[in-house]
Write a protein that holds these residues in place. Structure first.
Motif, mmCIF file in Angstrom:
data_model
loop_
_atom_site.group_PDB
_atom_site.id
_atom_site.type_symbol
_atom_site.label_atom_id
_atom_site.label_comp_id
_atom_site.label_asym_id
_atom_site.label_seq_id
_atom_site.Cartn_x
_atom_site.Cartn_y
_atom_site.Cartn_z
ATOM 1 N N GLY A 12 2.202 111.686 17.908
ATOM 2 C CA GLY A 12 2.443 110.461 17.166
ATOM 3 C C GLY A 12 3.557 110.534 16.149
ATOM 4 N N VAL A 13 4.297 111.659 16.090
ATOM 5 C CA VAL A 13 5.372 111.824 15.123
ATOM 6 C C VAL A 13 6.714 111.809 15.854
ATOM 7 N N SER B 228 5.671 107.209 22.675
ATOM 8 C CA SER B 228 6.284 108.457 22.229
ATOM 9 C C SER B 228 5.511 109.609 22.849
ATOM 10 N N ALA B 229 6.204 110.696 23.118
ATOM 11 C CA ALA B 229 5.564 111.811 23.820
ATOM 12 C C ALA B 229 6.294 113.107 23.512
ATOM 13 N N ASN B 230 5.556 114.207 23.622
ATOM 14 C CA ASN B 230 6.109 115.552 23.499
ATOM 15 C C ASN B 230 5.569 116.419 24.624
ATOM 16 N N ALA B 231 6.414 117.267 25.131
ATOM 17 C CA ALA B 231 6.002 118.241 26.130
ATOM 18 C C ALA B 231 6.644 119.573 25.778
ATOM 19 N N VAL B 232 5.823 120.591 25.565
ATOM 20 C CA VAL B 232 6.312 121.918 25.200
ATOM 21 C C VAL B 232 5.718 122.935 26.163
ATOM 22 N N LEU B 233 6.562 123.749 26.723
ATOM 23 C CA LEU B 233 6.136 124.883 27.543
ATOM 24 C C LEU B 233 6.638 126.152 26.873
ATOM 25 N N TYR B 234 5.724 127.089 26.595
ATOM 26 C CA TYR B 234 6.144 128.288 25.892
ATOM 27 C C TYR B 234 5.638 129.554 26.591
ATOM 28 N N TYR B 235 6.325 130.650 26.297
ATOM 29 C CA TYR B 235 5.967 131.973 26.826
ATOM 30 C C TYR B 235 6.029 132.952 25.666
#
Length: 894
Positions: free
Chosen positions: A93-94, A798-805
């Motif tokens: 939401g930010v 609004s949207a966020n997508a994070v892929l991390y390793y």
């Protein structure tokens, strides 16, 4: 679930709803506030690695009473993003607004304008300048902070001011570190549009003394960067009638005002410092002193190449001062737009140049005393904050002209037009002529300052033998804010053509829009402009104005920008915390009320008819309001939480809006007025959430929310003929007003984040963050008659997508942030929209050993563009490019 359990759950839900109704129609969301957390011991926030930072953020969310999200430094003096605003953009939401080319500068919560978000630093309100309420996060380096908490709901003990939410930023304390610590970061960045390198360094040192009773932390961050943004812009569009000489007449069509190629270049040097000294006087008493200071020196140059199609409304085929429209094509999305125009017979091309050099300072100094008094836990705070901007140079509107026939064509791509003019070489100085009386240089010496004093005392008392009521919290807060804007103005600085010719130089770039493949061939890559250094040497700087300037026709106070606004606020609150077992699940929360009384005192100047007379003007007003709040959290099953928050909140108008005067732009034919009679915007809210904490760093949550806004501040815009310096023109006049119509916003937030510890092999080192927010509001006409629109600044998606390793040595992260199309505001009674925007960022770090770590970031991988338009997508007012930015560096920890 058995039938009895279903009934019990239903009864619990009904009980919460009944409690909501007790708090009345004011119900709004609440959260475990930063101020309340000051009354309890905080856990040390010392984590290592991105995955561990997510664990800590989830832990903060889980234990709050209301709807709270957080980000935590993924290691000592190392946020997961180079910029605090960029880091917050990963929160559900930010969304953020970027300035200075590519920096995140302001934060929107659940789509609402950034000025409706309250920002605290260590629980204290910070002065934000003399114009707006929103905090500029770009002025503070992320390395100077340890965590940021975003409370989307309110509670009685939260400092009022944020109807969209409250952001609390925490600086490091020495008690957060168990051993002597020294951290240094050194990075360099490269931007593909500006084609330049910029350095950035930071350092933090922390230690404890006197048997760990005394702690000291100091930190510093320095950067020196050049930021550039290129854009295809327009002053606006107008709706009118167009008559082609000897041809057809078109009625009620949209025609462009002043299309232009524009490049904004900022050279920014920034230094940030923090210091914290904390002393444990005894087991019950402690004292802490905290200081934050930042200084920014900016040299700003604006270069415009204009095709002068200005105010072409009802002019019988002519474009005012710019030849004649001899051919036109009507088309566009609704077949109501001049999508092609050919101008002949004395058309004008202009080079307009603006130059600013200014210094910005921000400081916040806080003292905190904690102890026990007569069985009460006490926290007393005192603080002083100051924000100031002082212009050393403000020279504007150095105008050069050339006579040229030209054409403008939108048909290839509505986002950007294809221009054609007969200037053989726009970098040839012989093509250009000094614009005479209209090309005079306006010199100004403005200053803007804001000072804020705050005193606050809070008490908490644990209740014994009171059943479900566990504690009460109450307190009193006083705040005094004074903002002052001053401006000395030396206009009509006359230069001869020979003098002006000596200032001509090609623009400091020859790659307008950089590598943007969609730029039409007709756009110039470089053109003749003004050498700002030579201009200053010739006519002086803003510092010369108080003692006079021989080149100025007159020197006077610029009454439009001379004003002061004072606010004196008293606030008190009472809040009770409760905890019980309901149907086998913990049921906790708080219920309270806050009362706020603010007296506003505005001083400035207003003009008489046609700007010929100026006289002093003052206005005083008082507003007192009550703000009840309720927060509940129920755990019907292990790892499952249900939340209900409700309450009422408020946000005050921007400071500049409260000034009784305004500003006039002679080049853009606009007048902006203030409105000292503006009232605060209030909001009634309800949040209902379900959260499943799958494990330490995995969460699945759904939150629905409802807000009703009253008195939203909107910009009312209209046309008015004004006579300024003997010339009469049609100006676009804009003034803020409280909307007489309420806005209602409804939305839902979805969040799913998890590590992949369940996966086989190397896949177990991966994890993801996925969140999505949908918000909708009712549509009003307000300041745009004939057009309906939702709330200004409210993006429905609004949207966020994070892929991390992450493993022991390597960390990788890909983050995508998206914000949908939304209505911005109105100009000339036409609605302006910002198109959807998505940005992909990549980051990586590698640990050589426990002390040395290499870091890299790749910002705006897809080279995303900003796009604003009027009414429909075929009417562009801004199409901007900032390029891609690479960061490379090393971190040492000792």
């Amino acid at each position: 679930m058995k039938q009895g359990k279903v009934v019990q759950a239903a009864l619990a839900t009904a009980a919460m709803c009944a409690a909501l109704q007790v708090s009345g129609a004011w119900a709004q969301e609440a959260a475990a506030s930063p101020d309340a957390q000051e009354l309890t011991a905080q856990d040390d926030i010392v984590v290592s690695g991105y995955r561990e930072s997510l664990e800590k953020a989830i832990d903060i969310k889980r234990h709050s009473a209301g709807i709270v999200d957080a980000i935590v430094a993924d290691d000592i003096a190392s946020f997961p993003d180079d910029n605090l605003a960029e880091a917050m953009a990963r929160i559900t939401g930010v969304t953020i607004t970027r300035s200075n080319g590519d920096e995140g500068s302001s934060v929107q919560i659940r789509g609402l304008n950034a000025k409706y978000a309250q920002t605290l630093i260590n629980g204290m309100q910070a002065a934000t300048g003399a114009s707006g309420r929103q905090f500029d996060f770009s002025t503070l380096a992320s390395e100077l902070f340890r965590d940021v908490r975003v409370a989307k709901t309110t509670s009685a003990d939260i400092t009022e001011g944020g109807i969209s939410g409250t952001i609390d930023i925490q600086t490091p304390s020495g008690f957060n570190y168990s051993k002597p610590t020294f951290v240094v970061n050194a990075m360099g960045s490269y931007n593909t549009l500006g084609q330049n390198w910029s350095p950035k360094v930071s350092a933090l040192a922390a230690d404890q003394f006197l048997d760990d009773r005394l702690s000291v932390v100091v930190s510093a961050a320095y950067t020196n960067r050049t930021a550039r943004q290129d854009s295809a812009d327009a002053a606006n569009w107008t709706l009118g009638n167009l008559a082609i000489p000897g041809g057809q007449t078109y009625n009620n069509v949209y025609l462009l005002w002043i299309p232009r190629a524009e490049s904004d270049i900022r050279h920014i040097e920034r230094l940030g410092l923090t210091g914290d000294i904390a002393f444990k006087i005894s087991d019950d008493w402690s004292i802490e002193l905290n200081a934050i200071h930042s200084h920014e020196h900016t040299e700003y140059g604006q270069y415009e190449y204009q095709w002068y199609l200005k105010n072409a409304k009802n002019v019988g085929g002519g474009a005012k001062g710019a030849g004649t429209i001899t051919d036109a094509v009507i088309g566009g999305v609704n077949n109501d737009t001049v999508v092609y125009a050919n101008i002949t017979g004395g058309g004008i091309v202009r080079s307009i140049n603006n130059d600013q050099v200014y210094d910005q300072d921000f400081g916040l100094y806080t003292g905190i005393l904690k102890g026990k008094v007569l069985g009460f836990d006490m926290v007393a705070k005192g603080g002083y904050s100051k924000s100031s901007t002082i212009w050393e140079v403000d020279n504007t509107n150095a105008i050069m002209t050339a006579t040229a026939d030209f054409s403008l064509d939108w048909r290839p791509d509505y986002h950007i037009w294809s221009p054609t003019d007969n200037l053989a070489n726009p970098t040839d100085p012989n093509v250009w002529t000094w614009a005479g009386s209209s090309g005079t240089v306006a010199m100004e010496a403005p200053t803007k300052t804001a000072e804020e004093y705050t005193g606050q005392i809070d008490f908490r008392h644990d209740l014994d033998n009171m059943g479900a009521w566990k504690s009460i919290v109450f307190g009193l807060r006083w705040n005094k804010l004074t903002t002052i804007s001053t401006d000395l103005n030396a206009t009509s600085i006359k230069l001869t053509n020979a003098q002006a010719l000596g200032l001509y130089t090609p623009t400091p770039f020859d790659n307008f829009m950089g590598s943007f493949s969609g730029l039409p061939a007709g756009f110039p890559q470089q053109w003749m402009a003004i050498d700002f250094a030579k201009e200053r040497a010739l006519i002086g700087t803003a510092a010369d104005i108080p003692t006079g300037n021989a080149n100025a026709s007159f020197v006077s106070a610029d009454y439009k920008n001379n004003y002061s606004v004072g606010e004196n606020t008293w606030a008190g609150y009472l809040q009770a915390r409760f905890e019980d077992d309901i149907f086998g699940g913990d049921f906790v929360g708080d219920l309270g009320v806050r009362v706020v009384s603010t007296t506003t005192d505005s001083h400035g100047y207003q003009k008489g008819a046609q700007g010929s007379t100026v006289y002093p003007f003052s206005q005083t007003g008082t507003n007192t309001s009550f703000f009840p709040s309720l927060n509940t959290r129920w755990a019907p099953a292990e790892k499952l939480y249900l939340r209900l928050s409700a309450g009422r909140s408020m946000s005050r108008p921007d400071i500049a809006y409260l000034a009784p005067n305004g500003a006039i732009s002679l080049s853009n034919l606009t007048e902006t007025l203030g409105n000292p009679g503006l009232k605060p915007t209030t909001a009634n809210s309800v949040d209902l959430g379900v959260e499943w904490y799958i494990n330490r760093d995995s969460l699945l949550s759904v939150t629905g929310f409802y807000k009703k806004y009253m008195g939203l501040v909107l910009k009312n815009s209209y046309f008015q003929d004004l006579t300024i310096d003997g010339a009469t023109d049609t100006y676009t006049v804009t003034q803020p007003v409280n909307s007489p119509l309420p806005y209602e916003a409804r939305g839902i937030e979805l969040n799913y984040q998890s590590n992949w510890s369940w996966a086989p092999g190397f896949l177990k080192h991966f994890g993801h963050i996925l969140n999505f927010t949908y918000v909708t509001s009712n549509k009003n006409q307000d300041t745009t008659p004939g057009f309906t629109h939702g709330m200004p600044g409210l993006a429905p998606y609004s949207a966020n997508a994070v892929l991390y390793y992450q493993d022991k040595k390597l960390q990788l992260r890909a983050a995508y942030n998206y914000r949908g199309r939304y209505f911005q505001n109105a100009s000339a009674s036409l609605p302006i929209y910002q198109d959807s925007y998505g940005q992909l960022d990549l980051s990586a770090s590698y640990k050589i050993n426990e002390n040395i770590q290499f870091r890299a970031q790749f910002m705006n991988v897809t080279d995303a563009k900003d796009y604003d338009f009027v009414v429909a997508s075929d009417k562009v007012v801004h199409y901007g490019v900032v390029g891609r930015t690479f960061y490379f560096g090393v971190t040492g920890r000792f």
